[in-house]
Design a protein around this motif. Structure first.
Motif, mmCIF file in Angstrom:
data_model
loop_
_atom_site.group_PDB
_atom_site.id
_atom_site.type_symbol
_atom_site.label_atom_id
_atom_site.label_comp_id
_atom_site.label_asym_id
_atom_site.label_seq_id
_atom_site.Cartn_x
_atom_site.Cartn_y
_atom_site.Cartn_z
ATOM 1 N N SER A 181 0.837 -1.205 0.000
ATOM 2 C CA SER A 181 0.000 0.000 0.000
ATOM 3 C C SER A 181 0.872 1.255 0.000
ATOM 4 O O SER A 181 2.102 1.162 -0.006
ATOM 5 C CB SER A 181 -0.905 0.010 1.229
ATOM 6 N N ASP A 182 0.230 2.410 0.080
ATOM 7 C CA ASP A 182 0.960 3.672 0.161
ATOM 8 C C ASP A 182 1.807 3.768 1.426
ATOM 9 O O ASP A 182 2.715 4.579 1.521
ATOM 10 C CB ASP A 182 -0.036 4.841 0.134
ATOM 11 N N LYS A 183 1.503 2.920 2.410
ATOM 12 C CA LYS A 183 2.263 2.925 3.675
ATOM 13 C C LYS A 183 3.574 2.152 3.545
ATOM 14 O O LYS A 183 4.449 2.224 4.409
ATOM 15 C CB LYS A 183 1.421 2.274 4.784
ATOM 16 N N THR A 184 3.692 1.357 2.478
ATOM 17 C CA THR A 184 4.897 0.530 2.307
ATOM 18 C C THR A 184 6.047 1.395 1.802
ATOM 19 O O THR A 184 5.920 2.064 0.778
ATOM 20 C CB THR A 184 4.626 -0.607 1.299
ATOM 21 N N CYS A 185 7.171 1.383 2.521
ATOM 22 C CA CYS A 185 8.329 2.161 2.037
ATOM 23 C C CYS A 185 9.292 1.280 1.261
ATOM 24 O O CYS A 185 10.026 1.771 0.421
ATOM 25 C CB CYS A 185 9.017 2.908 3.172
ATOM 26 N N ALA A 186 9.315 -0.026 1.553
ATOM 27 C CA ALA A 186 10.252 -0.900 0.843
ATOM 28 C C ALA A 186 9.836 -2.362 0.949
ATOM 29 O O ALA A 186 9.154 -2.762 1.891
ATOM 30 C CB ALA A 186 11.664 -0.737 1.412
ATOM 31 N N VAL A 187 10.261 -3.123 -0.033
ATOM 32 C CA VAL A 187 10.142 -4.577 0.010
ATOM 33 C C VAL A 187 11.553 -5.131 -0.133
ATOM 34 O O VAL A 187 12.275 -4.759 -1.060
ATOM 35 C CB VAL A 187 9.247 -5.101 -1.135
ATOM 36 N N ILE A 188 11.938 -5.981 0.805
ATOM 37 C CA ILE A 188 13.262 -6.607 0.713
ATOM 38 C C ILE A 188 13.095 -8.085 0.383
ATOM 39 O O ILE A 188 12.283 -8.778 1.011
ATOM 40 C CB ILE A 188 14.115 -6.385 1.987
ATOM 41 N N VAL A 189 13.826 -8.564 -0.613
ATOM 42 C CA VAL A 189 13.632 -9.933 -1.088
ATOM 43 C C VAL A 189 14.950 -10.520 -1.610
ATOM 44 O O VAL A 189 15.777 -9.804 -2.168
ATOM 45 C CB VAL A 189 12.542 -9.964 -2.193
ATOM 46 N N GLU A 190 15.124 -11.803 -1.386
ATOM 47 C CA GLU A 190 16.222 -12.536 -2.025
ATOM 48 C C GLU A 190 15.686 -13.110 -3.339
ATOM 49 O O GLU A 190 14.699 -13.847 -3.322
ATOM 50 C CB GLU A 190 16.668 -13.713 -1.154
ATOM 51 N N PRO A 191 16.309 -12.832 -4.468
ATOM 52 C CA PRO A 191 15.837 -13.412 -5.739
ATOM 53 C C PRO A 191 15.870 -14.942 -5.718
ATOM 54 O O PRO A 191 15.082 -15.586 -6.405
ATOM 55 C CB PRO A 191 16.825 -12.862 -6.774
ATOM 56 N N ILE A 192 16.771 -15.499 -4.927
ATOM 57 C CA ILE A 192 16.732 -16.932 -4.617
ATOM 58 C C ILE A 192 16.934 -17.020 -3.110
ATOM 59 O O ILE A 192 17.935 -16.526 -2.603
ATOM 60 C CB ILE A 192 17.865 -17.704 -5.320
ATOM 61 N N GLN A 193 15.984 -17.614 -2.392
ATOM 62 C CA GLN A 193 16.177 -17.737 -0.942
ATOM 63 C C GLN A 193 17.287 -18.738 -0.677
ATOM 64 O O GLN A 193 17.186 -19.909 -1.060
ATOM 65 C CB GLN A 193 14.878 -18.171 -0.259
ATOM 66 N N GLY A 194 18.359 -18.259 -0.019
ATOM 67 C CA GLY A 194 19.524 -19.108 0.220
ATOM 68 C C GLY A 194 19.372 -19.933 1.488
ATOM 69 O O GLY A 194 19.192 -21.150 1.438
ATOM 70 N N GLU A 195 19.416 -19.258 2.643
ATOM 71 C CA GLU A 195 19.279 -19.968 3.917
ATOM 72 C C GLU A 195 17.940 -20.701 3.966
ATOM 73 O O GLU A 195 17.801 -21.712 4.641
ATOM 74 C CB GLU A 195 19.364 -18.988 5.091
ATOM 75 N N GLY A 196 16.960 -20.174 3.252
ATOM 76 C CA GLY A 196 15.614 -20.755 3.257
ATOM 77 C C GLY A 196 15.504 -22.059 2.475
ATOM 78 O O GLY A 196 14.428 -22.651 2.425
ATOM 79 N N GLY A 197 16.596 -22.482 1.810
ATOM 80 C CA GLY A 197 16.565 -23.799 1.154
ATOM 81 C C GLY A 197 16.794 -23.780 -0.352
ATOM 82 O O GLY A 197 16.434 -24.734 -1.036
#
Ligand code: PLP
Length: 404
Positions: A181-197
């Motif tokens: 929404s307009d309240k969101t200032c940023a989205v942080i993401v790994e293009p490939i989740q590493g530690e996540g598997g």
């Protein structure tokens, strides 16, 4: 071998947040490592995707030696040639126009998240503070970055945590659409989740994410700390997708084994890191920057990157062959030389056991959680080492299966 230093010393004098293996490696060359007893290991771990050029690459050693005789540290009251050179190389090789140097991945992400908050405040007012991150993501261990990470257990006991961070399911565009929404200032993401598997983002997910961020003036932060520096066969993995982030963070392989991190962004966004707003004593020091500059020069090379793809194919077929015979894995995910082998249901929870058996057989591997064997070898691992390592891994897999 120095008999006065033993593994027992670790338990005596180091805080117990790690439980390292019983061996102590003392030397490495290329994709081989030797321990105190002289036993040799093939390195499929690469220092968790750090030693992208193997151990003691002659050109990195040479750069470090040369720089060590010129200038180690000055503080950011003065700049230095290696820092400017490295920033020029990074901006030339990516979407970015400006760079902030840190000493680690967590610090690069800390800078990215702080910058996103500040940029939103400077440009859109005080209410735009929400940071969206994803379940099972990993962004480092400072309080801000560990809170952004998607594993609640890493935050337990450290409360109160920084606020206004929302976690959503990865690869789920509909949920993201609903929340952003307009309240969101940023989205942080790994293009490939590493530690996540070793879970790659689907292209439509990243494309949709980009469109939503643009629509709501939220900054898109790609954490490429594990996926960057040639790991996937592109210099950074966003280059495999048709998606350009606003901020990109790098660390791990950036220094080829020498600690350094970087946050890359555009000039317009960087303006919010105005004079005095952020900093680091060691960030951008000439030793780290000179080594990273040589590492980047070596890695950002079409022949080297093509070699990553060749090795990817060979690892995949090698691992598939082993699995056909031994049958421990239900899925083998290969993103360049970031490799995740997911254990079948009947073997779940046994990844650490497999790691230990592999070490006994003389091959260093990693895990990503209790169910995934993770490999992140040197991008230039020699083919004979690769084959030898796979043979040793096969022995370890057999040992697990036979219950040794
Ligand atoms: C390793 C890692 C980090 C943290 O880097 P440090 O140098 O340990 O602080 C952050 N994000 C990702 C994706 C990583 O793999």
């Amino acid at each position: 071998m120095d008999k006065t230093i033993s593994r027992k010393g670790f338990d005596d004098v180091m805080v117990p947040n790690y439980a390292p293996s019983q061996i102590i490696p003392v030397r490495g060359a290329g994709s081989r490592v030797w321990d105190q007893a002289g036993k040799e290991y093939i390195d499929f771990a690469g220092g968790i995707a750090v030693n992208a050029l193997g151990h003691c690459h002659p050109e990195l050693v040479n750069t470090l030696q040369e720089q060590s005789q010129k200038l180690w540290h000055l503080s950011n009251v003065w700049t230095n040639e290696p820092a400017i050179q490295l920033a020029e190389q990074l901006t030339k090789a990516t979407f970015a126009q400006q760079v902030y140097f840190s000493n680690s991945g967590a610090e690069a992400n800390e800078a990215a998240l702080k910058l996103a908050r500040k940029y939103a405040k400077d440009n859109f007012g005080a209410d735009k503070t929400e940071i969206i991150a994803f379940n099972n993501g990993f962004h480092g261990r400072t309080l801000f970055t560990v809170t952004a990470g998607g594993q609640a257990k890493y935050c337990e006991g450290f409360e109160p945590l920084p606020g206004d961070i929302t976690h959503l399911p990865y690869n789920d565009l509909a949920t993201l659409e609903y929340h952003l929404s307009d309240k969101t200032c940023a989205v942080i993401v790994e293009p490939i989740q590493g530690e996540g598997g070793i879970i790659p983002a689907e292209p439509v997910f990243l494309e949709g994410l980009r469109a939503l961020c643009t629509q709501y003036n939220a900054l898109l932060i790609f954490d490429e700390i594990q996926t960057g520096m040639g790991r996937t066969g592109a210099l950074f993995s966003y280059q495999n997708y048709d998606v350009i982030p606003d901020i990109l963070t790098s660390a791990k392989a950036l220094g080829g084994g020498f600690p350094i991190g970087a946050m890359l962004t555009t000039k317009v966004i960087a303006e919010s890191f105005s004079l005095g707003s952020h900093g680091s004593t060691y960030g951008g020091n000439p030793l780290a920057c000179s080594v990273a500059s040589t590492a980047l020069k070596l890695i950002n090379d079409p022949t080297l990157l093509a070699g990553v793809k060749q090795r990817q194919t060979m690892f995949l077929s090698g691992l598939k062959q082993l699995n056909q015979k031994i049958g421990l894995f239900k899925d083998i995910r290969v993103e360049g030389l970031l490799i995740g082998c997911e254990l079948k249901v009947s073997w779940q929870g046994k990844s650490r056991e497999l790691l230990k058996l592999a070490e006994e057989q003389g091959v260093m591997v990693l895990i990503a959680g209790p169910n995934v064997l993770r490999l992140a070898p040197s991008l230039i691992i020699p083919y004979p080492d690769m084959n030898k390592g796979l043979q040793r891994l096969a022995q370890a897999m057999l040992a697990l299966k036979m219950g040794f």
